[in-house]
Design a protein around this motif. Sequence first.
Motif, PDB file in Angstrom:
ATOM      1  N   ALA A  93       6.091   7.243  10.383  1.00  0.00           N
ATOM      2  CA  ALA A  93       7.196   7.360  10.025  1.00  0.00           C
ATOM      3  C   ALA A  93       7.634   6.207   8.961  1.00  0.00           C
ATOM      4  O   ALA A  93       8.121   5.482   7.966  1.00  0.00           O
ATOM      5  N   LEU A  94       7.336   4.700   9.365  1.00  0.00           N
ATOM      6  CA  LEU A  94       7.611   3.766   8.941  1.00  0.00           C
ATOM      7  C   LEU A  94       6.778   3.865   7.882  1.00  0.00           C
ATOM      8  O   LEU A  94       7.307   3.215   7.291  1.00  0.00           O
ATOM      9  N   PHE A  95       5.033   4.013   7.669  1.00  0.00           N
ATOM     10  CA  PHE A  95       4.728   3.514   6.203  1.00  0.00           C
ATOM     11  C   PHE A  95       5.411   4.863   5.438  1.00  0.00           C
ATOM     12  O   PHE A  95       5.298   4.146   4.463  1.00  0.00           O
ATOM     13  N   ALA A 140       0.916  -1.388  -0.111  1.00  0.00           N
ATOM     14  CA  ALA A 140      -0.245   0.144   0.060  1.00  0.00           C
ATOM     15  C   ALA A 140       1.118   1.646  -0.046  1.00  0.00           C
ATOM     16  O   ALA A 140       0.040   2.375  -0.381  1.00  0.00           O
ATOM     17  N   ALA A 141       1.963   0.942   0.592  1.00  0.00           N
ATOM     18  CA  ALA A 141       3.040   2.211   0.648  1.00  0.00           C
ATOM     19  C   ALA A 141       3.087   2.623  -0.347  1.00  0.00           C
ATOM     20  O   ALA A 141       3.292   3.864  -1.370  1.00  0.00           O
ATOM     21  N   TRP A 196      -0.336   9.056  20.922  1.00  0.00           N
ATOM     22  CA  TRP A 196       0.103   9.448  20.032  1.00  0.00           C
ATOM     23  C   TRP A 196       1.189   9.254  19.360  1.00  0.00           C
ATOM     24  O   TRP A 196       1.409   9.680  18.190  1.00  0.00           O
ATOM     25  N   GLU A 197       2.205   8.552  20.379  1.00  0.00           N
ATOM     26  CA  GLU A 197       3.638   8.210  20.124  1.00  0.00           C
ATOM     27  C   GLU A 197       3.434   7.261  19.151  1.00  0.00           C
ATOM     28  O   GLU A 197       4.004   6.740  17.454  1.00  0.00           O
ATOM     29  N   VAL A 224      -4.224   8.167   2.637  1.00  0.00           N
ATOM     30  CA  VAL A 224      -5.393   7.564   3.047  1.00  0.00           C
ATOM     31  C   VAL A 224      -5.265   5.886   3.494  1.00  0.00           C
ATOM     32  O   VAL A 224      -5.053   5.049   3.796  1.00  0.00           O
ATOM     33  N   TRP A 225      -4.133   5.594   2.359  1.00  0.00           N
ATOM     34  CA  TRP A 225      -3.659   3.885   2.533  1.00  0.00           C
ATOM     35  C   TRP A 225      -2.963   3.470   3.064  1.00  0.00           C
ATOM     36  O   TRP A 225      -3.266   2.836   4.056  1.00  0.00           O
ATOM     37  N   TYR A 226      -2.512   4.903   4.399  1.00  0.00           N
ATOM     38  CA  TYR A 226      -1.607   4.217   5.352  1.00  0.00           C
ATOM     39  C   TYR A 226      -3.093   4.145   6.380  1.00  0.00           C
ATOM     40  O   TYR A 226      -3.055   3.691   7.414  1.00  0.00           O
TER      41      TYR A 226
END
Length: 101
Positions: free
Chosen positions: A81-83, A17-18, A73-74, A49-51
């Motif tokens: 950030a990983l996405f 997705a990314a 929130w973390e 959106v994919w995220y």
Amino acid sequence: MAPDVSIWLVIALALVAANLPFANERLLAVVPLPGRHKALGWRVLELLVWYFVVGAVGMALEKSAGQNYPQGWEFYAVTGALFATLAFPGFVYRYLVRHKK
């Protein structure tokens, strides 16, 4: 579904997705846009959106395995950030690799 299988499923889905916004010229890989190229703004919006889609799938798999754990929130900062990091190969292919015309 076993927990380790669902974890790898979400990671594989996130990887696909990314990179999807950078792999095609359609909005969400379905809707054709007018014009020849999709602008970077559309790609970033599509990435967002994919995220959320991958996050919803992850939450559904977590719910099927038991109870959803509340996140702060973390968690969303790290997964965002990983996405974005997983989207790097698609970005490089789209904008940094020279293509023959």
